[in-house]
Design an enzyme around this catalytic site. Structure first.
Site, PDB file in Angstrom:
ATOM      1  N   MET A   1       0.868  -1.133   0.000  1.00 54.89           N
ATOM      2  CA  MET A   1       0.000   0.000   0.000  1.00 54.89           C
ATOM      3  C   MET A   1       0.924   1.206   0.000  1.00 54.89           C
ATOM      4  SD  MET A   1      -2.070   2.297   2.031  1.00 54.89           S
ATOM      5  CE  MET A   1      -0.690   2.863   2.814  1.00 54.89           C
ATOM      6  N   PRO A   2       0.802   2.172  -0.679  1.00 51.61           N
ATOM      7  CA  PRO A   2      -0.289   2.783  -1.411  1.00 51.61           C
ATOM      8  C   PRO A   2      -0.703   2.006  -2.667  1.00 51.61           C
ATOM      9  CG  PRO A   2       1.442   4.400  -0.990  1.00 51.61           C
ATOM     10  CD  PRO A   2       1.974   3.062  -0.630  1.00 51.61           C
TER      11      PRO A   2
END
Length: 129
Positions: A1-2
């Protein structure tokens, strides 16, 4: 993540797409200090009539090389965001020949409870991440 979503005009080769994705990943690693394998990227290619990206009256020229990058991420500081914007256009210009005027970036912020990486668990909340 992102999570990074790329919207661009169709016509790039696989090698050009790889260079583009690698360049933005390098910028993200430097700006957000995420692990190397924290890489989630989705590319959507569009025919020219199906994507209209103007400049909000800022007189920013757009070409067929235009790239829109939407980043869904945990909260980041203003400094980290500004560094990501700057490093992204630098990397794309250096590695792909994409002009800074052809790069538009949008960050969408969400919290730890908004992520599940699999197995029906919120790994940021459970401590797995």
């Amino acid at each position: 993540m992102p999570l990074l979503r790329f919207d661009l005009y169709e016509g790039r080769t696989d090698a050009e797409l790889k260079a583009l994705l690698d360049a933005v990943h390098r910028a993200m690693l430097a700006a957000f200090k995420v692990p190397e394998r924290d890489r989630y990227q989705i590319v959507n290619e569009h025919k020219a009539p199906r994507m209209i990206m103007e400049d909000t009256g800022l007189d920013i020229p757009r070409t067929k090389n235009f790239v829109f990058i939407q980043v869904t991420t945990r909260p980041r500081s203003r400094e980290m965001k500004e560094q990501f914007y700057r490093l992204t256009v630098e990397e794309l210009e250096k590695s792909c020949g994409i002009a800074p005027s052809d790069v538009m970036i949008n960050l969408v912020t969400c919290t730890d409870e908004d992520w599940s990486f699999g197995n029906g668990r919120a790994q940021f909340l459970t401590g797995e991440l």
